[in-house]
Design an enzyme around this catalytic site. Structure first.
Site, PDB file in Angstrom:
ATOM      1  N   GLN A  66     -10.389  -2.615   2.233  1.00 28.66           N
ATOM      2  CA  GLN A  66      -9.925  -3.207   3.489  1.00 28.66           C
ATOM      3  C   GLN A  66      -9.894  -2.205   4.639  1.00 28.66           C
ATOM      4  O   GLN A  66      -9.352  -2.494   5.704  1.00 28.66           O
ATOM      5  CB  GLN A  66      -8.576  -3.896   3.293  1.00 28.66           C
TER       6      GLN A  66
ATOM      7  N   GLY B  47      10.949  -2.850   5.539  1.00 28.39           N
ATOM      8  CA  GLY B  47      10.178  -4.102   5.543  1.00 28.39           C
ATOM      9  C   GLY B  47       9.725  -4.447   4.126  1.00 28.39           C
ATOM     10  O   GLY B  47       9.933  -5.559   3.643  1.00 28.39           O
ATOM     11  N   HIS B  48       9.129  -3.454   3.444  1.00 30.12           N
ATOM     12  CA  HIS B  48       8.709  -3.667   2.059  1.00 30.12           C
ATOM     13  C   HIS B  48       9.925  -3.996   1.186  1.00 30.12           C
ATOM     14  O   HIS B  48       9.875  -4.898   0.348  1.00 30.12           O
ATOM     15  CB  HIS B  48       8.060  -2.401   1.490  1.00 30.12           C
TER      16      HIS B  48
ATOM     17  N   LEU C 288       6.629   3.237   1.626  1.00 31.92           N
ATOM     18  CA  LEU C 288       7.554   2.100   1.723  1.00 31.92           C
ATOM     19  C   LEU C 288       8.629   2.307   2.786  1.00 31.92           C
ATOM     20  O   LEU C 288       9.081   3.425   3.026  1.00 31.92           O
ATOM     21  CB  LEU C 288       8.214   1.866   0.359  1.00 31.92           C
TER      22      LEU C 288
ATOM     23  N   GLY D 211       4.870 -10.331   4.102  1.00 30.01           N
ATOM     24  CA  GLY D 211       5.647 -10.217   5.338  1.00 30.01           C
ATOM     25  C   GLY D 211       4.980 -10.943   6.501  1.00 30.01           C
ATOM     26  O   GLY D 211       3.764 -10.822   6.703  1.00 30.01           O
TER      27      GLY D 211
ATOM     28  N   LYS E 242       5.126 -10.049   9.367  1.00 30.92           N
ATOM     29  CA  LYS E 242       4.577  -8.980  10.207  1.00 30.92           C
ATOM     30  C   LYS E 242       3.044  -9.072  10.257  1.00 30.92           C
ATOM     31  O   LYS E 242       2.440  -8.869  11.301  1.00 30.92           O
ATOM     32  CB  LYS E 242       5.039  -7.642   9.617  1.00 30.92           C
TER      33      LYS E 242
ATOM     34  N   MET F 107       0.842  -1.202   0.000  1.00 33.39           N
ATOM     35  CA  MET F 107       0.000   0.000   0.000  1.00 33.39           C
ATOM     36  C   MET F 107       0.879   1.255   0.000  1.00 33.39           C
ATOM     37  O   MET F 107       0.406   2.356   0.313  1.00 33.39           O
ATOM     38  CB  MET F 107      -0.930  -0.003   1.211  1.00 33.39           C
ATOM     39  N   GLY F 108       2.167   1.103  -0.325  1.00 32.95           N
ATOM     40  CA  GLY F 108       3.050   2.264  -0.402  1.00 32.95           C
ATOM     41  C   GLY F 108       3.523   2.736   0.960  1.00 32.95           C
ATOM     42  O   GLY F 108       3.450   1.994   1.938  1.00 32.95           O
TER      43      GLY F 108
HETATM   44  P1  AMP Z   1       1.425  -2.963   3.468  1.00 33.09           P
HETATM   45  O1  AMP Z   1       1.989  -1.897   2.581  1.00 33.09           O
HETATM   46  O2  AMP Z   1       1.327  -2.589   4.891  1.00 33.09           O
HETATM   47  O3  AMP Z   1       0.156  -3.573   2.902  1.00 33.09           O
HETATM   48  O4  AMP Z   1       2.498  -4.150   3.426  1.00 33.09           O
HETATM   49  C1  AMP Z   1       2.886  -4.742   2.218  1.00 33.09           C
HETATM   50  C2  AMP Z   1       3.659  -5.983   2.517  1.00 33.09           C
HETATM   51  O5  AMP Z   1       4.824  -5.662   3.276  1.00 33.09           O
HETATM   52  C3  AMP Z   1       2.860  -6.993   3.350  1.00 33.09           C
HETATM   53  O6  AMP Z   1       3.129  -8.304   2.884  1.00 33.09           O
HETATM   54  C4  AMP Z   1       3.419  -6.782   4.728  1.00 33.09           C
HETATM   55  O7  AMP Z   1       3.316  -7.916   5.563  1.00 33.09           O
HETATM   56  C5  AMP Z   1       4.871  -6.479   4.424  1.00 33.09           C
HETATM   57  N1  AMP Z   1       5.497  -5.770   5.550  1.00 33.09           N
HETATM   58  C6  AMP Z   1       5.043  -4.659   6.169  1.00 33.09           C
HETATM   59  N2  AMP Z   1       5.850  -4.347   7.210  1.00 33.09           N
HETATM   60  C7  AMP Z   1       6.807  -5.293   7.254  1.00 33.09           C
HETATM   61  C8  AMP Z   1       7.923  -5.529   8.104  1.00 33.09           C
HETATM   62  N3  AMP Z   1       8.219  -4.737   9.139  1.00 33.09           N
HETATM   63  N4  AMP Z   1       8.702  -6.605   7.856  1.00 33.09           N
HETATM   64  C9  AMP Z   1       8.402  -7.440   6.824  1.00 33.09           C
HETATM   65  N5  AMP Z   1       7.376  -7.264   5.981  1.00 33.09           N
HETATM   66  C10 AMP Z   1       6.589  -6.210   6.194  1.00 33.09           C
END
Ligand code: AMP
Length: 290
Positions: free
Chosen positions: A61, A36-37, A33, A147, A149, A30-31
């Site tokens: 969501q 983790g991303h 970034l 992730g 997470k 979802m950007g």
């Molecule tokens: P989001 O942008 O929050 O939807 O996350 C996109 C992807 O990045 C998802 O698969 C998350 O689980 C992963 N992600 C977010 N934060 C972390 C993190 N701290 N460590 C590993 N993966 C992460």
């Protein structure tokens, strides 16, 4: 790096790459970034011939009282970071492209969506599963990276792929943390300096759970009680849940054995933060992944 905003363009690019025999790796985001991303992007680059990252803040969501409108967005910065990682395609569609006005089909992963996050965010995983399925149909990846997470999200997506026989392999990557232990999250930007300090209590409570298990504690209720007690010492923290569950089914456990997930969601100010610890027990020996 090519930035595409149209579904049809992305589908043509993906089909073309597949026809050339390339392996596609996909990282949905979802950007806003962070490292983790980027850890997922690096893993995809390593494993595959062509990396596609999507940035799409998925309205389906977010609940009506949630932070959809305020969710951090910075496409220019994000695309600079992705270019720096050598990503091949950034797919960043506008909302109408994914949800045209006559859109009416959803997918739900029933049981796995019910506990934990499902208790506090009704409809959340329906939104996640629907958008991920759509993105898989658009990007047509061989491998897709998620992730740990978001542990429950990983289980929901794995089940979606299994139940609907999707031809994609799901790769789960470890949680990336700040040096002091806070799990990286786009929502960490909501934290004030004091709240940022308070937010460490999530990680500390998981450390406490590990200590207890290492000292021989096997009663889930006792572990959860101690974790809650630690978190409740922070006046700025408000717990949604602290749970110890079977890592595969996400159902409550009577005793700590097998593969166990300890997951928590805690509000710190206006940020709702998640963290978790995966525990594997084999022949009485425990390994802890967090
Ligand atoms: P989001 O942008 O929050 O939807 O996350 C996109 C992807 O990045 C998802 O698969 C998350 O689980 C992963 N992600 C977010 N934060 C972390 C993190 N701290 N460590 C590993 N993966 C992460």
């Amino acid at each position: 790096m090519k930035t595409l905003t149209r579904v049809a363009e992305m589908q043509v690019a993906a089909s073309g790459a597949r026809a050339l025999g390339k392996r596609l790796g996909f990282v949905p985001t979802m950007g806003a970034l962070h490292e983790g991303h980027l850890s997922l992007v690096r893993r995809a680059k390593q494993d595959t011939d062509l990396t596609v990252v999507s940035i799409f803040v998925n309205p389906a969501q977010f609940g009506p009282s949630e932070d959809y409108l305020n969710y951090p967005r910075d496409l220019e910065r994000d695309s600079g970071l992705l270019r720096g990682e050598g990503v091949d395609f950034l797919f960043a569609p506008p909302v109408e492209e994914i949800y045209p006005s006559d859109f009416q089909t959803c997918v739900a992963v029933e049981r796995l969506s019910t506990p934990l996050e499902g208790q506090f965010r009704p409809g959340y995983f329906r939104g996640v599963a629907t958008v991920v399925l759509k993105l898989f149909n658009i990007v047509q990846p061989h491998l897709a990276y998620f992730g740990q997470k978001d542990a429950q999200q990983c289980r929901v997506i794995q089940q979606l792929v299994r139940d609907l026989k999707l031809p994609v392999e799901i790769v789960i990557c470890p949680i990336v943390r700040e040096p002091d232990g806070l799990a990286m999250s786009s929502r960490n930007t909501y934290l004030s300096t004091e709240e940022r300090q308070t937010a460490l209590v999530l990680y500390k409570s998981l450390g406490r759970a590990r200590e207890l298990i290492q000292a021989g504690e096997r009663r889930p209720a006792e572990i959860v009680r101690e974790m809650r007690q630690l978190i409740e010492q922070e006046p700025r923290a408000r717990i949604d849940y602290v749970a110890l569950v079977d890592a595969a089914t996400l159902e409550p456990l009577e005793c700590v054995d097998g593969t166990v997930l300890i997951a928590l969601a805690v509000w710190i100010g206006r940020a709702r933060l998640l963290d978790n610890l995966l525990i594997e027990e084999r022949d009485g020996r425990f390994t802890f992944q967090f």
